[in-house]
Design a protein around this motif. Structure first.
Motif, mmCIF file in Angstrom:
data_model
loop_
_atom_site.group_PDB
_atom_site.id
_atom_site.type_symbol
_atom_site.label_atom_id
_atom_site.label_comp_id
_atom_site.label_asym_id
_atom_site.label_seq_id
_atom_site.Cartn_x
_atom_site.Cartn_y
_atom_site.Cartn_z
ATOM 1 N N PHE A 1 0.825 -1.203 0.000
ATOM 2 C CA PHE A 1 0.000 0.000 0.000
ATOM 3 C C PHE A 1 0.861 1.256 0.000
ATOM 4 N N VAL A 2 1.935 1.211 0.774
ATOM 5 C CA VAL A 2 2.866 2.345 0.790
ATOM 6 C C VAL A 2 3.411 2.594 -0.608
ATOM 7 N N ARG A 3 3.779 1.519 -1.267
ATOM 8 C CA ARG A 3 4.300 1.649 -2.629
ATOM 9 C C ARG A 3 3.278 2.288 -3.557
ATOM 10 N N ILE A 4 2.045 1.845 -3.437
ATOM 11 C CA ILE A 4 1.008 2.421 -4.290
ATOM 12 C C ILE A 4 0.843 3.908 -4.001
ATOM 13 N N MET A 5 0.820 4.259 -2.727
ATOM 14 C CA MET A 5 0.677 5.674 -2.375
ATOM 15 C C MET A 5 1.807 6.499 -2.976
ATOM 16 N N LEU A 6 3.009 5.985 -2.871
ATOM 17 C CA LEU A 6 4.151 6.724 -3.404
ATOM 18 C C LEU A 6 4.057 6.905 -4.911
ATOM 19 N N SER A 7 3.668 5.849 -5.604
ATOM 20 C CA SER A 7 3.729 5.950 -7.059
ATOM 21 C C SER A 7 2.506 6.616 -7.677
ATOM 22 N N GLU A 8 1.436 6.718 -6.930
ATOM 23 C CA GLU A 8 0.231 7.319 -7.522
ATOM 24 C C GLU A 8 -0.161 8.660 -6.924
ATOM 25 N N ILE A 9 0.772 9.293 -6.207
ATOM 26 C CA ILE A 9 0.441 10.610 -5.645
ATOM 27 C C ILE A 9 -0.011 11.566 -6.734
ATOM 28 N N ASN A 10 0.637 11.527 -7.870
ATOM 29 C CA ASN A 10 0.273 12.443 -8.941
ATOM 30 C C ASN A 10 -1.085 12.101 -9.529
ATOM 31 N N HIS A 11 -1.304 10.845 -9.708
ATOM 32 C CA HIS A 11 -2.494 10.402 -10.429
ATOM 33 C C HIS A 11 -3.774 10.494 -9.597
ATOM 34 N N TYR A 12 -3.664 10.090 -8.344
ATOM 35 C CA TYR A 12 -4.837 10.125 -7.478
ATOM 36 C C TYR A 12 -4.541 10.981 -6.251
ATOM 37 N N SER A 13 -4.071 12.193 -6.498
ATOM 38 C CA SER A 13 -3.529 12.958 -5.386
ATOM 39 C C SER A 13 -4.574 13.267 -4.324
#
Lengths: 195, 195
Positions: free
Chosen positions: A99-111
DNA sequence: CTTGTGTGTTAGTAAGCACTTACATACAAG
DNA sequence: CTTGTATGTAAGTGCTTACTAACACACAAG
């Protein structure tokens, strides 16, 4: 009826795929395959790929898990309390590494969604620590620090240690090393905030 | 001959686009448009999109910038040294905020390259701090800590503060607040490592 | 004036993508 | 036996994407 429903399987598969390849690089076909269902079935449960993502955010957010960190600090001294919290915090992050990884990589997309989750998370953590500090402040003659800043510093040490090893360097930290590091962090921190 | 060559413009445009939308969501058409050149010209300089990314990683890595953080610590006491380093470190991160964002969002996609950059970065930073600690250790009667762990803790507080505000919450931190926080971090940390 | 270099335009291709339609099948409940 | 529900398969649609081919233009150097 299976132990996990079709919908559950899809969300879980999406969670795994997104955390490994990121949102855009993951195809609906792949999610379906990972879930062991056909792509058509996937679209019977979710009308868009984005919906799957949002459902996944809801289900795998570590906000609920955070409450497991809360401990009874009465009767335990501050040092042991902090150590316990640090270990639990670290393990929570480990448990939800994907989940941490997803948050890091999608901050731009689903900010919007992610900012929401993150700010709630930090507020909860900080206020948890602050209330612990406050309950011990008279016993231990703490410096008159801004408790929120102190909390940020403490959490920051552990969070950053986690990010560096588990997310960036992909290096497993064994329990002994983790304990040493946490003990050192707590020592530094506690000494630092005492008068 | 322009002040920046066509190739430069393309790499810069790619840097901007990737940091805003991520690698996969950025199209070569978009990069070309941002650079003010035609898409065909873009492919005259780079044969694949991936090549542009790698070139961008090389050019915008903050590894070289790191050396700007190094300071002369002779004659300055440890407290001021740490404060100076913290401020410079934070400003370096700020200056390369886009690069940090790219690293976070593309760890999965370009993990080898990014792990490389990150581990070099951390090694440099840590060894810089450690050598400072060592030069002051006799003056100040520091505890016999593992200096590397201490360094990780200190860097971690600042790094995590940066990530939380600038990357996750997208909240600007003004100079006054930053100074307060850094002062507090340095105070806590210094007190913490003293005997 | 010629030639080479750098660029633009226009048009394309082949692949991959999210998402759909139509139809078949398995099976449990009444 | 019938009916409804959950699923699969096959085929396809329309769009976007990375990347290419062919040709034209501007311009500086010799």
């Amino acid at each position: 009826m299976d132990i996990s429903s079709t919908k559950d399987k899809i969300v879980k598969a999406a969670y795994d795929c997104f955390s490994e390849k990121g949102y855009n690089a993951t195809t609906t076909k792949e999610i379906a395959k990972t879930a062991g269902v056909s792509e058509v079935t996937l679209f019977r449960y979710f009308s868009t790929k984005s919906d799957i993502f949002k459902e996944m955010l809801k289900r795998y957010s570590f906000l609920p898990v955070l409450y497991k960190i809360k401990i009874e600090s009465d009767g335990i001294d501050l040092q042991d309390t902090l150590k316990l919290i640090a270990v639990k915090f670290y393990n929570t992050l480990l448990e939800r590494k994907q989940f941490v990884r997803i948050m890091l990589s999608e901050i731009n997309h689903y900010s919007e969604e992610i900012i929401d989750i993150y700010s709630n998370f930090r507020e909860e953590l900080d206020s948890m620590l602050i209330s612990i500090f406050e309950s011990k402040i008279c016993d231990l003659k703490l410096k008159n620090f801004d408790l929120k800043v102190a909390s940020m510093g403490f959490i920051g040490m552990i969070y950053s240690f986690f990010l560096t090893n588990e997310i960036f360097l992909k290096k497993k930290v064994d329990d002994i090393e983790l304990n040493n590091v946490i003990n050192a962090f707590v020592d530094i921190f506690l000494n630092g905030i005492k008068k």
